[in-house]
Scaffold this motif. Sequence first.
Motif, PDB file in Angstrom:
ATOM      1  N   PHE A   1       0.846  -1.194   0.000  1.00 30.50           N
ATOM      2  CA  PHE A   1       0.000   0.000   0.000  1.00 30.50           C
ATOM      3  C   PHE A   1       0.878   1.240   0.000  1.00 30.50           C
ATOM      4  N   THR A   2       0.475   2.272  -0.721  1.00 32.37           N
ATOM      5  CA  THR A   2       1.118   3.589  -0.638  1.00 32.37           C
ATOM      6  C   THR A   2       0.004   4.607  -0.476  1.00 32.37           C
ATOM      7  N   GLY A   3       0.064   5.407   0.567  1.00 30.30           N
ATOM      8  CA  GLY A   3      -0.995   6.395   0.758  1.00 30.30           C
ATOM      9  C   GLY A   3      -0.960   6.983   2.141  1.00 30.30           C
ATOM     10  N   SER A   4      -2.151   7.236   2.671  1.00 30.31           N
ATOM     11  CA  SER A   4      -2.262   7.951   3.944  1.00 30.31           C
ATOM     12  C   SER A   4      -1.973   7.047   5.127  1.00 30.31           C
ATOM     13  N   PHE A   5      -1.656   7.671   6.262  1.00 33.79           N
ATOM     14  CA  PHE A   5      -1.453   6.910   7.491  1.00 33.79           C
ATOM     15  C   PHE A   5      -2.720   6.147   7.861  1.00 33.79           C
ATOM     16  N   ARG A   6      -3.861   6.837   7.739  1.00 30.24           N
ATOM     17  CA  ARG A   6      -5.102   6.185   8.153  1.00 30.24           C
ATOM     18  C   ARG A   6      -5.363   4.923   7.334  1.00 30.24           C
ATOM     19  N   GLY A   7      -5.203   5.050   6.019  1.00 30.69           N
ATOM     20  CA  GLY A   7      -5.444   3.892   5.157  1.00 30.69           C
ATOM     21  C   GLY A   7      -4.441   2.780   5.401  1.00 30.69           C
ATOM     22  N   GLY A   8      -3.173   3.141   5.499  1.00 32.24           N
ATOM     23  CA  GLY A   8      -2.121   2.137   5.670  1.00 32.24           C
ATOM     24  C   GLY A   8      -2.224   1.409   6.993  1.00 32.24           C
ATOM     25  N   LYS A   9      -2.484   2.185   8.050  1.00 34.43           N
ATOM     26  CA  LYS A   9      -2.557   1.568   9.379  1.00 34.43           C
ATOM     27  C   LYS A   9      -3.775   0.652   9.474  1.00 34.43           C
ATOM     28  N   ALA A  10      -4.875   1.045   8.841  1.00 30.03           N
ATOM     29  CA  ALA A  10      -6.077   0.196   8.865  1.00 30.03           C
ATOM     30  C   ALA A  10      -5.784  -1.147   8.186  1.00 30.03           C
ATOM     31  N   LEU A  11      -5.055  -1.102   7.061  1.00 28.22           N
ATOM     32  CA  LEU A  11      -4.719  -2.354   6.372  1.00 28.22           C
ATOM     33  C   LEU A  11      -3.741  -3.198   7.196  1.00 28.22           C
ATOM     34  N   PHE A  12      -2.781  -2.523   7.825  1.00 28.97           N
ATOM     35  CA  PHE A  12      -1.824  -3.239   8.678  1.00 28.97           C
ATOM     36  C   PHE A  12      -2.564  -3.990   9.789  1.00 28.97           C
ATOM     37  N   ASP A  13      -3.479  -3.287  10.445  1.00 29.09           N
ATOM     38  CA  ASP A  13      -4.245  -3.916  11.528  1.00 29.09           C
ATOM     39  C   ASP A  13      -5.086  -5.080  10.996  1.00 29.09           C
ATOM     40  N   LEU A  14      -5.642  -4.890   9.818  1.00 29.29           N
ATOM     41  CA  LEU A  14      -6.461  -5.941   9.221  1.00 29.29           C
ATOM     42  C   LEU A  14      -5.597  -7.179   8.917  1.00 29.29           C
ATOM     43  N   GLY A  15      -4.425  -6.942   8.368  1.00 28.43           N
ATOM     44  CA  GLY A  15      -3.512  -8.049   8.057  1.00 28.43           C
ATOM     45  C   GLY A  15      -3.100  -8.811   9.306  1.00 28.43           C
ATOM     46  N   ALA A  16      -2.854  -8.069  10.391  1.00 32.40           N
ATOM     47  CA  ALA A  16      -2.434  -8.718  11.642  1.00 32.40           C
ATOM     48  C   ALA A  16      -3.586  -9.425  12.330  1.00 32.40           C
ATOM     49  N   SER A  17      -4.818  -9.016  12.014  1.00 32.76           N
ATOM     50  CA  SER A  17      -5.993  -9.574  12.694  1.00 32.76           C
ATOM     51  C   SER A  17      -6.452 -10.903  12.096  1.00 32.76           C
ATOM     52  N   ARG A  18      -5.940 -11.242  10.915  1.00 34.78           N
ATOM     53  CA  ARG A  18      -6.383 -12.480  10.264  1.00 34.78           C
ATOM     54  C   ARG A  18      -6.006 -13.704  11.088  1.00 34.78           C
ATOM     55  N   SER A  19      -6.743 -14.802  10.900  1.00 39.87           N
ATOM     56  CA  SER A  19      -6.359 -16.008  11.644  1.00 39.87           C
ATOM     57  C   SER A  19      -4.978 -16.464  11.177  1.00 39.87           C
ATOM     58  N   GLU A  20      -4.643 -16.236   9.919  1.00 36.87           N
ATOM     59  CA  GLU A  20      -3.263 -16.367   9.455  1.00 36.87           C
ATOM     60  C   GLU A  20      -2.785 -14.948   9.132  1.00 36.87           C
ATOM     61  N   PRO A  21      -2.055 -14.310  10.040  1.00 35.60           N
ATOM     62  CA  PRO A  21      -1.635 -12.923   9.779  1.00 35.60           C
ATOM     63  C   PRO A  21      -0.770 -12.858   8.523  1.00 35.60           C
ATOM     64  N   VAL A  22      -0.859 -11.731   7.804  1.00 30.19           N
ATOM     65  CA  VAL A  22      -0.009 -11.547   6.621  1.00 30.19           C
ATOM     66  C   VAL A  22       0.742 -10.236   6.739  1.00 30.19           C
ATOM     67  N   PRO A  23       1.962 -10.185   6.155  1.00 25.21           N
ATOM     68  CA  PRO A  23       2.705  -8.927   6.177  1.00 25.21           C
ATOM     69  C   PRO A  23       2.040  -7.866   5.309  1.00 25.21           C
ATOM     70  N   VAL A  24       1.907  -6.683   5.871  1.00 28.46           N
ATOM     71  CA  VAL A  24       1.357  -5.538   5.140  1.00 28.46           C
ATOM     72  C   VAL A  24       2.449  -4.468   5.097  1.00 28.46           C
ATOM     73  N   PHE A  25       2.956  -4.204   3.898  1.00 31.39           N
ATOM     74  CA  PHE A  25       3.915  -3.109   3.777  1.00 31.39           C
ATOM     75  C   PHE A  25       3.146  -1.878   3.321  1.00 31.39           C
ATOM     76  N   ALA A  26       3.005  -0.910   4.228  1.00 34.16           N
ATOM     77  CA  ALA A  26       2.336   0.339   3.885  1.00 34.16           C
ATOM     78  C   ALA A  26       3.341   1.471   3.986  1.00 34.16           C
ATOM     79  N   GLU A  27       3.454   2.240   2.905  1.00 37.14           N
ATOM     80  CA  GLU A  27       4.288   3.436   2.921  1.00 37.14           C
ATOM     81  C   GLU A  27       3.321   4.590   3.100  1.00 37.14           C
ATOM     82  N   MET A  28       3.471   5.308   4.212  1.00 33.62           N
ATOM     83  CA  MET A  28       2.417   6.240   4.622  1.00 33.62           C
ATOM     84  C   MET A  28       2.873   7.701   4.666  1.00 33.62           C
ATOM     85  N   GLY A  29       4.024   7.969   4.048  1.00 34.77           N
ATOM     86  CA  GLY A  29       4.461   9.364   3.958  1.00 34.77           C
ATOM     87  C   GLY A  29       5.043   9.888   5.247  1.00 34.77           C
ATOM     88  N   SER A  30       5.517  11.126   5.206  1.00 35.41           N
ATOM     89  CA  SER A  30       6.099  11.744   6.399  1.00 35.41           C
ATOM     90  C   SER A  30       6.324  13.225   6.144  1.00 35.41           C
TER      91      SER A  30
END
Lengths: 485, 485
Positions: free
Chosen positions: A199-228
């Motif tokens: 993912f490339t975009g906002s903090f809100r979008g990236g963090k939501a996807l990261f949390d979703l990836g970690a919440s799965r019964s099989e967690p998956v890596p989410v690489f989000a680039e969220m700017g600075s």
Amino acid sequence: MEMSNEQIHDIASAAWNGYQYLQKLTVRERADLMYAIAEEIEALDEELINAAHRETALPLARLQGEKGRTVHQWRSYADALRTGVYADVRIDTGDGAAKSDIRKYNKGLGPVAVFGASNFPFAFSTAGGDTASAIAAGCSVVYKEHPAHPETSRIMEHAIKRGVAKFGAPDTVFDCVKGSSNSVGETLVLNPLIKAVAFTGSFRGGKALFDLGASRSEPVPVFAEMGSVNPILALPDYLNQHGETLAAQYVASLTLGVGQFCTNPGLFIAVKGSALTLLKEGLKKAISEIGESSMLHAGICKAFQENKTILSKQPDVELLGKGVNTQEDKAGAAIYLTSGAAFLANQHLREEVFGPVGLVVECSDTDEVYAVLASVPGQLTITFAATVVDIQQNSSLLTLAQEKCGRLLFGGMPTGVEVVYAMQHGGPFPATTDSRFTSVGPDAVKRFLRPVSFQNWPNQLLPQELQDDNPLKIARIVNTVYTPE
Amino acid sequence: MEMSNEQIHDIASAAWNGYQYLQKLTVRERADLMYAIAEEIEALDEELINAAHRETALPLARLQGEKGRTVHQWRSYADALRTGVYADVRIDTGDGAAKSDIRKYNKGLGPVAVFGASNFPFAFSTAGGDTASAIAAGCSVVYKEHPAHPETSRIMEHAIKRGVAKFGAPDTVFDCVKGSSNSVGETLVLNPLIKAVAFTGSFRGGKALFDLGASRSEPVPVFAEMGSVNPILALPDYLNQHGETLAAQYVASLTLGVGQFCTNPGLFIAVKGSALTLLKEGLKKAISEIGESSMLHAGICKAFQENKTILSKQPDVELLGKGVNTQEDKAGAAIYLTSGAAFLANQHLREEVFGPVGLVVECSDTDEVYAVLASVPGQLTITFAATVVDIQQNSSLLTLAQEKCGRLLFGGMPTGVEVVYAMQHGGPFPATTDSRFTSVGPDAVKRFLRPVSFQNWPNQLLPQELQDDNPLKIARIVNTVYTPE
């Protein structure tokens, strides 16, 4: 068009087949597939540029350049892949007795969900760096279209699919899911056949996807680039010598592409004094010459205006200078001024305003510069506007900066992310969700790879990457020694 | 002793200083530090072995071997570090104009929290592979002592600290937090100065730490190796030729170290028929000769007895054979038998019983073998007891197995994890929390590294790893070409 959950599930299932196909290709064959796709993108004409121009308001010349960059990404990642650097082969041949013959190489993680960015309709969207690096890793891609540029996406999607067909790969190696609601992306990320997310975009979008990836019964890596906010540290000796050019350089970088870059330098930190006073005059003058511009889409412009207003109303923040702004629906550049003490006291001042707005932080001394830098969270870049003497006198700032970012510049400006091996486009949270990886440069491929070891296998059953005679002529580490092809 | 939150916070703060010290060392100097620590561990005498024997019930010979392995880990990781393979340097010198001079190398993530394992009191505890690989990466370590072997931990802790002192490093590069409640570890992982976590142990413990790491306001990577059932696939041609030796080999591996290995082969999958009937007889006989043994600690033995009972009471599960078991507080080996259909219908049968218990799954044909393998989650290892003909006739099984594990064996047994470059000790979830990394072999260092790029820096201000004349004589990729020292 909103895709149904069933359609998304069908696309993810097909992507599993595409992934299985890619896994059977050697690194050379995957590189050839990437070249076939690059050729189709390169062949796209004005239709692509005009569609993107209509949908993003980005200038034609910039879009032409971004198209070239996108083609270069596919080819340079493919070239790197061919050398074997991402197969990362290690062979330990053992002793035929207690010590086994063990051979390891990298394979793909599985189908990857890629989320497009609005600010790079080519280089970080449908056919962008995330898609290219996933395919390089042998992962099929399910692309979640960015709703801000559907027509651009469609043209790119078809170019990729033509490249895939010409190479002779099945159409399951790349497909798109469509829809503007968040639930389309969420359904995709939660699909058990998706094994990684980019993912490339906002903090809100990236963090939501990261949390979703970690919440799965099989967690998956989410690489989000969220700017600075990409701080510029203007140190005293440099400021004395180059203050005038620095002002113009900063304003040019701040307003480049209407400030819509992840590496936009939103923060300018310096010690007060006569050199800074002069520089502020330079900034004021330079920013006054900046015209207003359309942003990528109405939502971004609205958020920009709101965030700019919030910033302007913070205590101890004053307007230093601004550009033209007569129309509500266009972005006007501005530079605000605050003190080190005020910055340290107010965490709102550390937040990114996506667009052409900078904040100058006037510090009482270099100790306060250190404190201000220490207070900001992880960044993509930190730029030292500094001389060698400045660095020698402030080495603790350099040490601190290394903890805070993925790329350190000595002079220059952070906008402009070159697509080379040595590029690190990443950084500690919240710049990204995993500082160990980059999303620009061939090393972006590493995000989607995992090692597999083969112990005591007969040569003819091994993947070509691991066979004795090295048929792919790739670089390998054999019995702890690096062995070029 | 339970450490207070303040004590833990003080140790984490000190670890930040230790980390800053390590960051200033070159890869060569860190390798020298590791050798100094290895020497102190090597010099430990019977006091260590006897303490560990008392605390873990592991046999003296095994402990002597594990000590040697631990020393080897420190030295072989240091040797790898010296070559520059983990600095992973890329230099693009640009063109002096539009293209910048960009140079990238890997630095440490920050202080690492390491959680010890009960089943490897040396190799995966205080001075184990996680600690060695974190120090190699330039990360200080805060070790969370395993409550099952405090005395062993104390001896190892002092050895590390002696090595650190002899090298001349500050004592903040390694320290321990102590306490048997979960809250000690939780407080450590939630401390903002801790930047990564390494764990070896149960699924419950590892997953809890993973969730905790992801829940932080600044999420941190948690590498947890959580074990698996390590299926053996006994294919028809092999079974016909080698059934007899396979039975003895399997039982030896299953009961090695009282079955207390992450790579213990808890699942044995084969097609029914006369060869399997013979093999079952062999298993029955071999297991009957296994004596009962003490496990690592009372808690593990209790869980083993309970889980064994649960397994034995599942529908369509019968006892195939068992070893001696006269005492409640000792583990008796056992092998159970079920059908492919029953296995597919009951997810309890896919769960690990930590200890010397195996489950033979008798399938109707190789299609059912495929279905059974497809139903198991991510594994550390999968072993093919197969001939070349078996693999050629069942290539889809090999394809599937690659998706399921980190290490594939052709013959042999998965217990015995060699410390070599080519080792992958990891695998898809739930074997680990991140299949992209290994916890055994020098590549374990990669978990704790992140890249930083330097753009346009004068040579004298660059880290030695990146300087023009390559003073550390490490391998680097310069202008896309691999350049040995």
